[in-house]
Design an enzyme around this catalytic site. Structure first.
Site, mmCIF file in Angstrom:
data_model
loop_
_atom_site.group_PDB
_atom_site.id
_atom_site.type_symbol
_atom_site.label_atom_id
_atom_site.label_comp_id
_atom_site.label_asym_id
_atom_site.label_seq_id
_atom_site.Cartn_x
_atom_site.Cartn_y
_atom_site.Cartn_z
ATOM 1 N N HIS A 332 0.884 -1.203 0.027
ATOM 2 C CA HIS A 332 -0.168 0.013 0.003
ATOM 3 C C HIS A 332 1.227 0.775 -0.477
ATOM 4 O O HIS A 332 1.783 1.479 0.156
ATOM 5 C CB HIS A 332 -0.506 0.129 1.274
ATOM 6 C CG HIS A 332 -0.264 0.414 2.600
ATOM 7 N ND1 HIS A 332 -0.338 1.324 2.828
ATOM 8 C CD2 HIS A 332 0.309 -0.815 3.573
ATOM 9 C CE1 HIS A 332 0.907 1.079 4.179
ATOM 10 N NE2 HIS A 332 0.396 -0.225 4.526
ATOM 11 N N CYS A 350 3.778 -4.776 6.318
ATOM 12 C CA CYS A 350 3.110 -4.642 4.802
ATOM 13 C C CYS A 350 3.901 -4.208 4.156
ATOM 14 O O CYS A 350 5.605 -4.014 4.693
ATOM 15 C CB CYS A 350 2.240 -3.122 5.180
ATOM 16 S SG CYS A 350 0.739 -3.890 5.738
#
Length: 429
Positions: A332, A350
């Site tokens: 992301h 992430c």
């Protein structure tokens, strides 16, 4: 006294006529007992018609069987047959479409049979003598069952997915282990071009299929579950058949190296972009392993207060999120870490990229695109996402309820060109 001419001729004439008559009768009998090449005929003393050299027997369904599952196939044996044909008709004489199994020992209807209906199966075996032998079995299918299992596919018709996309089929009820082989026999996958692959039971309610290597780009793939009327244990039966046709897009593969803090993106084997990343910090490391993109969210909110508590938890708006694991690892955009991307790991697990790179990735990736992360402190746990590619081929084969048999005759059909994604409703049977 001298006899007249007529008196001399008549006696001899009678003898000649009688002899000719006897000859004709003899010839008549000879003609009746042999054919033109002197072989014995089938009548007037020549013996009975020889029995066909071949033979056929239907083992299932048995003759006059009742309450036969609507999923039934025709199982048979033949002897000395050079050609075998199977025909199935309903009581009105309508022919049921179907196909012979690869082993030549059974025949399966193209779809589930009607409930509470009479059918007649005929198997014809022909030997090298050209004489056909037939076997028939008339049976009646069961009444529609009250307990039915729904079968559904994660993917819908005409979707375009990445080369790492597993085929995912789910059942509304657990399938007992001793029924899984029967279910799997009714599951077929056809790809153009042909590729080795196998089904793998992830759980009692879910089975997935992957090829031995990533799907070849631009392939077409069709998969079918002939579950209608199929016994699935404890009086449960499949509700209906299921068929899905999908397309494989370009080969877009992402590789992230923790050592260099870089993501390398290739399309059809050529590097098209290198992206600085920030991975999970030591207390919350990213998982090393091969994952695939599960879902794409243009905008979302990460809320971890329930998971991490008030001190560590956070609630943050996120752009260009692509899920990789069920545990919450995503690719992301993270504008707050752009200063550390490429040098330092600061995320909660992430793969952080810049807003510009997040936008670019989001526009170029699709569901099923694979990503491999290397060199982090934590290994990817199988089952935490679509981790089918995190297993070796030998490990994956062990999840099949049937022995693996490599294809003997690969299809060489030309693959289809690139296509765009056309989402559709999730098919359910």
């Amino acid at each position: 006294m001298r006899a007249s001419q007529n008196q001399l001729i008549r006696p001899g004439g009678r003898r000649r006529v009688l002899a000719a008559g006897l000859l004709a009768v003899a010839l008549a009998f000879t003609s009746a007992c042999t054919d033109g090449d002197g072989k014995s005929s089938s009548w007037h003393g020549g013996g009975e018609t020889p029995a066909p050299k071949a033979a056929a027997t239907i083992s299932e369904p048995a003759a006059d069987a009742k309450d036969v599952p609507a999923s039934t196939g025709i199982t048979f044996t033949t002897k000395d047959a050079v050609e075998t044909a199977v025909e199935l008709k309903d009581a009105a004489g309508k022919v049921v479409e179907g196909d012979m199994a690869k082993d030549g020992k059974s025949w399966l209807p193209a779809g589930a049979l009607a409930y509470g209906t009479s059918y007649t199966a005929t198997v014809t075996a022909t030997g090298d003598d050209g004489r056909p032998a037939t076997a028939t079995s008339t049976f009646t299918t069961m009444a529609k069952p009250g307990k039915q299992v729904r079968v559904s596919s994660f993917l819908g018709d005409n979707q375009v997915v990445g080369v790492g996309m597993p085929l995912i089929v789910k059942f509304s009820r657990s399938i007992p282990e001793d029924y899984r082989d029967d279910v799997q026999r009714r599951m077929t996958v056809t790809s153009t071009p042909a590729q080795e692959g196998i089904w793998h039971w992830v759980s009692p309610t879910e089975i997935r299929y992957r090829p031995k290597e990533f799907w070849k780009p631009n392939s077409t793939v069709s998969y079918r579950v002939q579950a209608g009327g199929l016994p699935m244990g404890a009086g449960w039966y499949g509700r209906a058949d299921l068929s899905v046709d999908i397309k494989i897009g370009a080969s877009l593969i992402m590789t992230v190296d923790n050592k260099t803090k870089r993501m390398t993106v290739t399309r059809n084997g050529a590097v098209i972009k290198t992206i600085p990343v920030s991975l999970g910090k030591k207390s919350t490391p990213s998982s090393s392993g091969t994952m695939v993109v599960i879902e794409k969210l243009r905008k979302t909110v990460f809320d971890t207060f329930e998971e991490l508590g008030p001190e560590e938890g956070y609630r943050t708006k996120i752009d260009f999120a692509q899920r990789l694991t069920w545990g919450g690892e995503f690719i992301h955009a993270a504008p707050w870490s752009e200063g550390q991307q490429g040098t330092t790991n600061v995320s909660h697990g992430c793969v952080n990229v810049s807003m510009a790179n997040g936008d670019w990735l989001f526009r170029n990736t699709q569901i099923g695109d694979p990503i491999t992360v290397k060199g982090t402190e934590r290994k990817l746990q199988n089952g935490n996402g679509w981790t089918d590619w995190n297993m070796s081929w030998d490990e994956y084969v062990k999840g099949s309820a049937l022995p693996y048999e490599p294809p003997a005759d690969p299809d060489t059909t030309t693959p289809t060109p690139d296509a765009t994604v056309t989402p559709s409703a999730t098919p359910t049977a």
